[in-house]
Design an enzyme around this catalytic site. Structure first.
Site, short mmCIF file in Angstrom:
data_model
loop_
_atom_site.label_atom_id
_atom_site.label_comp_id
_atom_site.label_asym_id
_atom_site.label_seq_id
_atom_site.Cartn_x
_atom_site.Cartn_y
_atom_site.Cartn_z
N LYS A 1 -3.06 -2.18 -7.72
CA LYS A 1 -4.30 -1.47 -8.07
C LYS A 1 -4.04 0.03 -8.18
CE LYS A 1 -5.67 -1.20 -3.19
NZ LYS A 1 -6.55 -1.77 -2.14
N TYR B 1 -4.96 33.85 -3.96
CA TYR B 1 -6.40 33.95 -3.83
C TYR B 1 -6.81 34.32 -2.40
CZ TYR B 1 -7.35 31.80 -8.39
OH TYR B 1 -7.44 31.54 -9.72
C1 LIG Z 1 -5.58 -2.32 -1.16
C2 LIG Z 1 -5.67 -3.70 -0.66
C3 LIG Z 1 -4.52 -4.39 -0.24
C4 LIG Z 1 -3.19 -3.71 -0.06
O1 LIG Z 1 -3.25 -3.00 1.13
P1 LIG Z 1 -2.01 -2.17 1.71
O2 LIG Z 1 -2.50 -1.66 3.00
O3 LIG Z 1 -1.76 -1.08 0.72
O4 LIG Z 1 -0.86 -3.09 1.81
C5 LIG Z 1 -4.64 -5.73 0.07
N1 LIG Z 1 -5.84 -6.35 0.00
C6 LIG Z 1 -6.98 -5.72 -0.36
C7 LIG Z 1 -8.25 -6.46 -0.39
C8 LIG Z 1 -6.93 -4.38 -0.69
O5 LIG Z 1 -8.06 -3.74 -1.04
#
Ligand SMILES: *Cc1c(COP(=O)(O)O)cnc(C)c1O
Length: 349
Positions: free
Chosen positions: A35, A244
């Site tokens: 993702k 800044y």
């Molecule tokens: C993002 C996510 C993962 C992966 O999690 P990590 O902690 O990055 O390994 C797995 N399952 C779901 C439902 C997620 O949202």
């Protein structure tokens, strides 16, 4: 202006996937969470490398993210969508052959109305109260859903990065109460859950951050190196200020390097006056404010200033940098901006 270079070690991603895979028994299939464009590192490249190594289950957050992954993988590997079947997703789900994880009774209805017979999975809420069918919803529709043959039934742990947290055992108990004896393919664990041990592994795992070299997978191989080009070097007299709001004042005659990356590239303003960059083995403090496109670094103690300074690399991984800004490695990775040239090292030729 030369843009910064983000080097992504695909061999390290692969080694991390294999190491996580080796922590579970042969009966447990290791998937891959890609993702958010594989946490900012490039979903197409990462998915291809892992598919060649044998990964067959990929996970994205939204149906749109499935497009790049499907294009990279072709037909065959399953692509699961955590957010399920949203109102506008039907066309994408059908055309790309995605598998939505149905999260609510509304989504169940929508999926069966719009795409009868199409693949689906089910997400159950075991206590995190974020996504998934509640136990009472599940009790009402489980017979119908099981008859339709879900590809996967999953839940997600809220506290798996804290092995001793009682929430882990509670969610495990709830998940088992909802799914034991039903003959379903089950998944409970992301990276943290894999590390909790075999009770948490079930049939499929869903590692994300561990693949990309982040905690809680402490022995992960680092995946990213980020070098930022030095644009200009100047000498600043004692009492002069930099950047800044005049937020840094030279206490001695100083050499200041202006470096091409800023908060528009994912370097948090919270790094201002706190982060460290590296010239080989020598640390160089970031001084003054992080601005949109630039940071300023004190290089006074370097005998020679290199063409670029490293902010992510062997001396400072994503979690060490995250700590400077009071955040987590996940946020550092997913903030890495679009201006970086992503250069891939390793992987299939
Ligand atoms: C993002 C996510 C993962 C992966 O999690 P990590 O902690 O990055 O390994 C797995 N399952 C779901 C439902 C997620 O949202």
């Amino acid at each position: 202006m030369t843009t910064a270079s983000l080097r992504i070690d695909l061999d390290a991603v692969l080694a991390n996937w294999r190491a996580l895979d080796a922590m579970t028994s042969a009966a447990t299939e290791t998937g891959a969470v890609v993702k958010a464009d594989s946490y900012g590192l490039g979903a197409a490249r990462v998915a291809q490398v892992l598919a060649r190594a044998g990964a067959r289950k990929f996970f994205v957050a939204a149906a749109e993210e499935g497009a790049a992954v499907r294009q990279a993988l072709g037909e065959g590997p399953e692509i699961f969508v955590f957010s399920g079947h949203m109102a506008d997703d039907t066309g994408l789900i059908r055309d790309l052959g995605l598998t939505p994880m149905l999260n609510s009774l509304d989504q169940v209805q929508r999926h069966f109305d719009a795409l009868p017979g199409a693949a689906f999975g089910v997400q159950l809420d075991t206590g995190m109260n974020r996504l998934g069918l509640e136990p009472a919803d599940w009790a009402g529709v489980s017979a119908e859903l099981i008859a339709a043959g879900p590809k996967l039934v999953m839940s997600h742990l809220a506290c798996s990065d804290e092995p001793d947290h009682p929430m882990n055992a509670l969610q495990l108990k709830n998940f088992r109460a909802m799914t034991d004896g039903l003959g379903l393919k089950r998944a409970l664990s992301a990276t943290g859950g894999i590390l909790l041990g075999p009770d948490y592994h079930f049939d499929v795992t869903r590692p994300g951050i561990g693949l990309y070299g982040g905690l809680p997978f402490e022995t992960a191989r680092p995946v990213v190196r980020l070098s930022l080009p030095v644009v200009q070097i100047r000498t600043v007299a004692p009492g002069e200020t930099v950047g800044y709001a005049n937020s840094w004042t030279a206490a001695r005659e100083s050499r200041i390097a202006t470096v091409a990356a800023g908060y528009a590239d994912g370097l948090s303003r919270r790094f201002s006056g706190k982060a460290t960059l590296w010239a080989g083995d020598t640390p160089c403090p970031l001084v003054g404010r992080v601005s949109m496109d630039l940071i300023t670094v004190d290089v006074t103690d370097l005998p020679e200033v290199p063409q670029s300074l490293e902010i992510l690399g062997p001396h400072q991984g994503v979690d060490a940098l995250a700590e400077v800004a009071g955040t987590i490695g996940y946020e550092i990775l997913t903030s890495l901006g679009q201006r970086y040239q992503r250069a891939y090292v390793g992987g299939p030729v």
